[in-house]
Design a protein around this motif. Sequence first.
Motif, PDB file in Angstrom:
ATOM      1  N   SER A  26      12.445  60.188  45.791  1.00 18.84           N
ATOM      2  CA  SER A  26      11.210  60.753  45.387  1.00 18.84           C
ATOM      3  C   SER A  26      11.170  62.049  45.008  1.00 18.84           C
ATOM      4  N   VAL A  27      12.221  62.825  45.339  1.00 20.88           N
ATOM      5  CA  VAL A  27      12.638  64.089  44.778  1.00 20.88           C
ATOM      6  C   VAL A  27      12.654  63.884  43.127  1.00 20.88           C
ATOM      7  N   VAL A  28      13.461  62.856  42.577  1.00 17.50           N
ATOM      8  CA  VAL A  28      13.756  62.709  41.188  1.00 17.50           C
ATOM      9  C   VAL A  28      12.341  62.342  40.742  1.00 17.50           C
ATOM     10  N   ILE A  29      11.524  61.474  41.434  1.00 20.82           N
ATOM     11  CA  ILE A  29      10.289  61.276  40.791  1.00 20.82           C
ATOM     12  C   ILE A  29       9.459  62.521  40.422  1.00 20.82           C
ATOM     13  N   GLY A  30       9.597  63.333  41.494  1.00 17.41           N
ATOM     14  CA  GLY A  30       8.831  64.649  41.190  1.00 17.41           C
ATOM     15  C   GLY A  30       9.240  65.604  40.198  1.00 17.41           C
TER      16      GLY A  30
END
Length: 225
Positions: A182-186
């Motif tokens: 999810s951090v990577v998606i951000g």
Amino acid sequence: MKHAKVGAIAAITGAILLFIGTFLHPMDADPNNALAAFTEYAADQMWVASHLTQFFGVALIVSGLVTLSRMLTSGNAGGWAQLGLAGSIASLAVAAALQAVDGVALKAMVDAWAVAPEIDKAMLFHAAFGVRQVEAGLASLMGLLFGLTVAIYGVALVVDTNYPQWLGWVGIIGGIATAVASVVIGYTGFSSLAMAINMPASSVLLIWVIIVGIMMWRRSNIAVA
């Protein structure tokens, strides 16, 4: 312990519905290629239904986790269970916002773009792209929040003596992996790297939820006996 059986059924049913909704989601186009993705989404007749199915799945999973919190509150993991309860409710709220944007608003925008006259297509494409960025933001926060929530439940199961510790560790690992994705998606949107981390992590979480539901059902039978 009737509530435990209801929670167990909710968790297992929710995981199945979330899987079905995700299976129905079109996945051929690169989600980070807006033109290809919007073309695929506009052609999909099951878009709203698949996303509502996903939302109902999440809602039932959260119901199961709320029940798990009740079952753990009186034991050694009571504090962790309360944190998990708060995270579950917050995750459901963000999931509702995500599906409102992704499941309803984005579909309306790409449909309008797909049938618009050529003179209006550029404007509508950029409008749809803006909605897409809101979706990415909500998806990032939803995954981060839910991943951390599952990791907290994992700690609770490790601390509690009534559940196998390996189940807790699976929750911790799957939850952290989901949070990382999810951090990577951000940072990168729905990139190949984000999907490469998120898809297996999400699969682990679905399996974890089903096993937790089975364990809750068994615990309810032990309590009755």
